[in-house]
Design a protein around this motif. Structure first.
Motif, short mmCIF file in Angstrom:
data_model
loop_
_atom_site.label_atom_id
_atom_site.label_comp_id
_atom_site.label_asym_id
_atom_site.label_seq_id
_atom_site.Cartn_x
_atom_site.Cartn_y
_atom_site.Cartn_z
N PHE A 101 -7.18 9.93 7.63
CA PHE A 101 -6.50 10.20 6.37
C PHE A 101 -5.06 10.65 6.62
O PHE A 101 -4.15 10.25 5.89
N GLY A 102 -4.86 11.48 7.63
CA GLY A 102 -3.51 11.92 7.98
C GLY A 102 -2.62 10.76 8.38
O GLY A 102 -1.44 10.71 8.00
N LEU A 103 -3.17 9.82 9.14
CA LEU A 103 -2.39 8.65 9.52
C LEU A 103 -2.04 7.78 8.32
O LEU A 103 -0.94 7.22 8.24
N ILE A 104 -2.95 7.68 7.36
CA ILE A 104 -2.67 6.93 6.14
C ILE A 104 -1.56 7.61 5.34
O ILE A 104 -0.64 6.94 4.84
N VAL A 105 -1.60 8.93 5.23
CA VAL A 105 -0.56 9.66 4.50
C VAL A 105 0.79 9.49 5.20
O VAL A 105 1.81 9.25 4.53
N ILE A 106 0.81 9.57 6.51
CA ILE A 106 2.06 9.39 7.25
C ILE A 106 2.59 7.97 7.08
O ILE A 106 3.78 7.75 6.87
N PHE A 107 1.70 6.98 7.14
CA PHE A 107 2.10 5.59 6.97
C PHE A 107 2.67 5.35 5.57
O PHE A 107 3.72 4.71 5.42
N LEU A 108 2.00 5.87 4.54
CA LEU A 108 2.50 5.69 3.18
C LEU A 108 3.83 6.41 2.96
O LEU A 108 4.71 5.91 2.26
N GLY A 109 3.99 7.57 3.57
CA GLY A 109 5.27 8.27 3.49
C GLY A 109 6.39 7.48 4.16
O GLY A 109 7.50 7.39 3.62
N THR B 207 11.10 3.91 3.69
CA THR B 207 11.66 2.60 4.00
C THR B 207 12.07 1.87 2.72
O THR B 207 13.15 1.26 2.66
N GLN B 208 11.23 1.91 1.69
CA GLN B 208 11.54 1.24 0.44
C GLN B 208 12.75 1.89 -0.26
O GLN B 208 13.58 1.19 -0.84
N LEU B 209 12.82 3.23 -0.18
CA LEU B 209 13.97 3.90 -0.80
C LEU B 209 15.27 3.50 -0.10
O LEU B 209 16.28 3.23 -0.75
N TRP B 210 15.24 3.44 1.24
CA TRP B 210 16.46 3.06 1.96
C TRP B 210 16.79 1.59 1.77
O TRP B 210 17.98 1.22 1.74
N PHE C 21 10.78 14.74 4.53
CA PHE C 21 9.58 14.12 5.10
C PHE C 21 9.56 14.28 6.62
O PHE C 21 8.56 14.68 7.21
N THR C 22 10.68 13.99 7.27
CA THR C 22 10.75 14.07 8.73
C THR C 22 10.58 15.51 9.22
O THR C 22 9.84 15.76 10.18
N TYR C 23 11.25 16.45 8.55
CA TYR C 23 11.14 17.84 8.98
C TYR C 23 9.72 18.35 8.80
O TYR C 23 9.20 19.06 9.66
N SER C 24 9.07 18.00 7.70
CA SER C 24 7.72 18.49 7.48
C SER C 24 6.74 17.89 8.49
O SER C 24 5.80 18.56 8.92
N LEU C 25 6.96 16.64 8.89
CA LEU C 25 6.11 16.05 9.93
C LEU C 25 6.29 16.77 11.26
O LEU C 25 5.31 17.14 11.92
N LEU C 26 7.54 16.96 11.66
CA LEU C 26 7.81 17.63 12.92
C LEU C 26 7.37 19.09 12.89
O LEU C 26 6.91 19.62 13.90
N MET C 27 7.47 19.72 11.75
CA MET C 27 7.03 21.10 11.61
C MET C 27 5.51 21.20 11.73
O MET C 27 4.99 22.11 12.36
N THR C 28 4.79 20.25 11.16
CA THR C 28 3.34 20.26 11.22
C THR C 28 2.84 20.10 12.64
O THR C 28 1.88 20.75 13.05
N LEU D 99 3.55 15.89 -2.17
CA LEU D 99 2.21 16.42 -1.89
C LEU D 99 2.12 17.93 -2.01
O LEU D 99 1.05 18.49 -1.85
N SER D 100 3.20 18.59 -2.29
CA SER D 100 3.21 20.04 -2.37
C SER D 100 2.52 20.50 -3.66
O SER D 100 2.44 19.76 -4.63
N ALA D 101 2.03 21.72 -3.66
CA ALA D 101 1.40 22.27 -4.85
C ALA D 101 2.40 22.89 -5.80
O ALA D 101 2.04 23.32 -6.88
N SER D 102 3.66 22.94 -5.43
CA SER D 102 4.69 23.52 -6.27
C SER D 102 5.21 22.48 -7.26
O SER D 102 5.71 21.43 -6.86
N ASN D 103 5.09 22.77 -8.52
CA ASN D 103 5.53 21.82 -9.54
C ASN D 103 7.03 21.67 -9.58
O ASN D 103 7.54 20.60 -9.90
N ASP D 104 7.78 22.72 -9.24
CA ASP D 104 9.24 22.65 -9.29
C ASP D 104 9.77 21.62 -8.30
O ASP D 104 10.60 20.78 -8.65
N TYR D 105 9.31 21.69 -7.06
CA TYR D 105 9.77 20.73 -6.06
C TYR D 105 9.32 19.32 -6.40
O TYR D 105 10.05 18.36 -6.20
#
Length: 171
Positions: free
Chosen positions: A72-80, A85-88, A114-121, A135-141
């Motif tokens: 599941f983690g690999l799927i989340v990373i792949f989708l991210g 890629t689509q945004l760029w 996205f990159t910082y959160s991956l490296l931080m994890t 994916l955060s639980a904070s509605n503001d972000y």
């Protein structure tokens, strides 16, 4: 004697998590323990996953991997990665200079997050309050992230509407 700065303590906890007190490196050690205990299929839902501190914010990817497994983690990373890629690719197709700069700044913001959160994890960077986009639980972000993605897609929708100066002057 002077007390060491809290910033130095945090940096020492990042560089040498085993050599500092458990309070200073608690979150980093617990995230690594959770990732090691996850397995391919995860530990499932239940009260055991609450030992991950910050699982609703900055450790949300570690929580998902611990609960549902590495697949599941690999799927989340792949989708991210696909989203980034689509945004760029949308940024590169825009012809308007202002639209290109605005969408590049927003895509850069989401890419950095996205990159910082991956490296931080995975222990590559110190833990700060940056969560994985959407994916955060904070509605503001999450509102800001969805607004940024919507703005990029709105600019992309009008990518071919660039006008030269003489066309703008005509009524």
């Amino acid at each position: 004697m002077d007390r060491p700065s809290p910033y130095l303590n945090r940096m020492n906890a990042f560089l040498h998590p085993e050599s500092v007190s458990k309070d200073a490196s608690y979150q980093m050690v617990k995230i690594q323990e959770g990732l090691q205990a996850a397995g391919w299929w995860g530990q499932g839902l239940g009260p055991a996953q609450h030992h991950l501190p910050g699982y609703a914010q900055e450790a949300v990817l570690a929580y998902l991997i611990y609960t549902f497994g590495w697949w599941f983690g690999l799927i989340v990373i792949f989708l991210g990665c696909m989203l980034i890629t689509q945004l760029w690719s949308a940024v590169y197709r825009v012809q308007d200079p202002f639209g290109k700069l605005l969408s590049a700044g927003l895509a850069g913001m989401l890419s950095f997050q996205f990159t910082y959160s991956l490296l931080m994890t995975f222990g590559g960077l110190p833990i700060i309050s940056i969560s994985i986009p959407f994916l955060s639980a904070s509605n503001d972000y999450m509102i800001i992230e969805f607004a940024a993605a919507g703005l990029i897609l709105g600019i992309y929708r009008r990518k071919d509407l660039v006008m030269n100066r003489t066309e703008r002057a005509m009524p």
